[in-house]
Design a protein around this motif. Structure first.
Motif, mmCIF file in Angstrom:
data_model
loop_
_atom_site.group_PDB
_atom_site.id
_atom_site.type_symbol
_atom_site.label_atom_id
_atom_site.label_comp_id
_atom_site.label_asym_id
_atom_site.label_seq_id
_atom_site.Cartn_x
_atom_site.Cartn_y
_atom_site.Cartn_z
ATOM 1 N N PRO A 78 -12.408 -12.607 43.021
ATOM 2 C CA PRO A 78 -11.397 -11.948 43.884
ATOM 3 C C PRO A 78 -10.532 -12.980 44.591
ATOM 4 O O PRO A 78 -10.993 -14.082 44.919
ATOM 5 N N SER A 95 -6.367 -9.844 42.330
ATOM 6 C CA SER A 95 -6.200 -9.200 43.633
ATOM 7 C C SER A 95 -7.085 -7.964 43.701
ATOM 8 O O SER A 95 -7.815 -7.643 42.752
ATOM 9 N N GLU A 96 -7.009 -7.235 44.791
ATOM 10 C CA GLU A 96 -7.848 -6.058 44.963
ATOM 11 C C GLU A 96 -7.568 -4.973 43.924
ATOM 12 O O GLU A 96 -8.466 -4.230 43.541
#
Length: 248
Positions: free
Chosen positions: A89, A113-114
């Protein structure tokens, strides 16, 4: 041993060190089209895996180099790629990324990314550099700890604090020089009879300094490849003493 947070550097975000020179492949491409894309965009540095992204730049698969090069040219990447991708992440730290290399044993990891958008890539070269720097830092600290203080104690310290840590070693040098002066005074009559001997005193002092610098250089080079211990210090001291006797 994982280099968790032994250094403040390990708490920095891994996204800061991500590489962005990786080819962006699509799942609807064939192997031939993927190879053509790679030739057009270039390989980048130290590419060991090829990452497959959808139209929104989200990571959907990974292709090891060997699998891509040995597959039929008309096969689609969607059939060929590995769908279960282990990714780091973007919020992870350098220490977290190093733990990924230790746990999963892969040669590179994508950083996402998320929402799984591809941010960059970090490879095994980054991990080995971090481990080498950390090990070297720990060895350096061990050397100064054996001398009586840590680098962190004198780095950025004020004048009084720096004086408190450094003066004892200067005092030891002054004491040893005073002892040498007292020994020399015992031969005052001999020096008075043959004044030429006095010129050799500076020569002896210069040779002593040269020998000490040589010993320090050899020791520092040895510490780059070994982990210092009191036993190692003992063996090194005996060896240097024997060399000093022969030089003397």
């Amino acid at each position: 041993m994982t280099p968790s947070i032994a250094s403040p550097h390990m708490n920095e975000p891994i996204a800061r060190y991500a590489r962005h020179d990786f080819p962006r492949l699509r799942p609807d491409m064939t192997v031939q089209e993927a190879l053509d894309r790679i030739r057009q965009t270039g390989l980048g540095e130290k590419i060991v895996y090829f990452y497959v992204l959808d139209a929104t730049e989200k990571l959907v698969g990974v292709l090891p180099t060997r699998r891509l090069l040995t597959a039929p040219l008309n096969q689609s990447l969607a059939e060929l790629m590995i769908h279960n991708v282990v990714a780091i992440p973007s919020t992870a730290t350098v220490g977290d990324a190093c733990e990924f290399f230790v746990l999963h044993k892969f040669l590179a990891f994508p950083i996402v990314s998320e929402d799984r958008r591809m941010v960059g890539v970090v490879d095994i070269g980054f991990f080995t550099d971090e481990i080498f720097d950390l090990t070297e830092h720990e060895q350096t600290d061990a050397v100064f700890e054996a001398l009586g203080f840590r680098l962190s104690q004198v780095r950025g310290a004020g004048p009084v604090r720096a004086f408190r840590f450094r003066f004892p070693w200067l005092a030891a040098t002054i004491a040893s020089g005073t002892v040498c002066a007292l020994l020399t005074s015992g031969f005052e009559t001999t020096l008075a009879q043959s004044l030429v001997l006095a010129f050799f005193l500076t020569l002896v002092l210069g040779l002593g300094e040269s020998v000490s610098i040589q010993s320090m250089t050899v020791t520092i080079q040895a510490l780059r490849s070994v982990r210092p211990s009191w036993r190692w210090y003992g063996r090194a001291l005996v060896q240097e003493f024997l060399v000093a006797v022969l030089l003397g």
